[in-house]
Write a protein that holds these residues in place. Sequence first.
Motif, PDB file in Angstrom:
ATOM      1  N   SER A  88      -8.039   2.304  -2.093  1.00 12.56           N
ATOM      2  CA  SER A  88      -8.424   3.347  -3.050  1.00 12.56           C
ATOM      3  C   SER A  88      -7.476   3.412  -4.248  1.00 12.56           C
ATOM      4  O   SER A  88      -7.901   3.731  -5.354  1.00 12.56           O
ATOM      5  N   VAL A  89      -6.204   3.095  -4.056  1.00 14.64           N
ATOM      6  CA  VAL A  89      -5.224   3.191  -5.145  1.00 14.64           C
ATOM      7  C   VAL A  89      -5.113   1.883  -5.923  1.00 14.64           C
ATOM      8  O   VAL A  89      -5.096   1.876  -7.155  1.00 14.64           O
ATOM      9  N   VAL A  90      -5.042   0.762  -5.207  1.00 12.87           N
ATOM     10  CA  VAL A  90      -4.779  -0.540  -5.831  1.00 12.87           C
ATOM     11  C   VAL A  90      -6.058  -1.345  -6.039  1.00 12.87           C
ATOM     12  O   VAL A  90      -6.201  -2.072  -7.021  1.00 12.87           O
ATOM     13  N   GLY A  91      -6.996  -1.226  -5.097  1.00 10.43           N
ATOM     14  CA  GLY A  91      -8.199  -2.050  -5.148  1.00 10.43           C
ATOM     15  C   GLY A  91      -7.965  -3.389  -4.477  1.00 10.43           C
ATOM     16  O   GLY A  91      -6.994  -3.573  -3.742  1.00 10.43           O
ATOM     17  N   ASN A 133       1.983   6.527  -5.731  1.00 14.71           N
ATOM     18  CA  ASN A 133       0.631   6.970  -5.386  1.00 14.71           C
ATOM     19  C   ASN A 133       0.213   6.576  -3.970  1.00 14.71           C
ATOM     20  O   ASN A 133      -0.882   6.933  -3.534  1.00 14.71           O
ATOM     21  N   LEU A 134       1.045   5.825  -3.274  1.00 13.04           N
ATOM     22  CA  LEU A 134       0.754   5.392  -1.903  1.00 13.04           C
ATOM     23  C   LEU A 134       1.565   6.252  -0.938  1.00 13.04           C
ATOM     24  O   LEU A 134       2.544   5.810  -0.338  1.00 13.04           O
ATOM     25  N   THR A 186       6.761  -2.451  -1.170  1.00 12.92           N
ATOM     26  CA  THR A 186       5.895  -3.502  -1.701  1.00 12.92           C
ATOM     27  C   THR A 186       5.640  -4.579  -0.650  1.00 12.92           C
ATOM     28  O   THR A 186       4.522  -5.074  -0.530  1.00 12.92           O
ATOM     29  N   SER A 187       6.647  -4.916   0.142  1.00 12.67           N
ATOM     30  CA  SER A 187       6.469  -5.945   1.179  1.00 12.67           C
ATOM     31  C   SER A 187       5.460  -5.520   2.241  1.00 12.67           C
ATOM     32  O   SER A 187       4.525  -6.265   2.566  1.00 12.67           O
ATOM     33  N   ILE A 188       5.647  -4.315   2.784  1.00  8.76           N
ATOM     34  CA  ILE A 188       4.718  -3.823   3.808  1.00  8.76           C
ATOM     35  C   ILE A 188       3.328  -3.661   3.207  1.00  8.76           C
ATOM     36  O   ILE A 188       2.317  -4.013   3.824  1.00  8.76           O
ATOM     37  N   GLY A 189       3.258  -3.127   1.990  1.00  8.25           N
ATOM     38  CA  GLY A 189       1.974  -2.960   1.326  1.00  8.25           C
ATOM     39  C   GLY A 189       1.209  -4.262   1.203  1.00  8.25           C
ATOM     40  O   GLY A 189       0.013  -4.338   1.521  1.00  8.25           O
TER      41      GLY A 189
END
Length: 199
Positions: free
Chosen positions: A20-23, A35-36, A143-146
Amino acid sequence: MAEIMNNSYILERLREEIESVVGNTRLVQETDLPNLLYLQATIKEGLRLHPLVPLVLRTVQEGCTIGGFYVPKKTTLVVNGYAIMRDPDNWEDPLEFKPERFLDSSRSSQKDAIKEEVLNYIPFGSGRRGCPGANLAYVSVGTSIGVMVQCFDWKIKGDKINMNEAPGKISLTMAHPLKCTLVPRTLIPLASSLHMSNS
């Protein structure tokens, strides 16, 4: 990642938030992290249960009384962050992996939230002697986990990963190696952009 894999509903909730945030046309970036919120809560919960450095040494500069006990000047104190962040007096269900506890809506008040952050949540130490790299760590891990959640399906053998820890020289590690299979997810626009960048 082991805690996320042990809790499939967390993995799905993270994916929904990232979608929903990044696509699915680009990877999670540092600018997405504010935003996450569920991703941030998941990382904090992982650091609460599994701090990299469980014990911190401090030396008292002046004599003082703490909890009715006199502590002489130059006494070395050991702060057990591992125990503090698993203390049932401070945390509801302290041994459970519950990222929701770090979402603002789950806290009873802002005052309680500040007290919790300062006194009960200390994966990077606290106060003037806290780790100066904490913000960089949150960004790097976030960022890594994301990206790992966004791009791969994670498969393990059996029902659960053994989360027992083994002592290291100054840090904790998993007692048993994490064995899993990574399967790239079929996110068509993202997969093609990754393929092109690897060419």
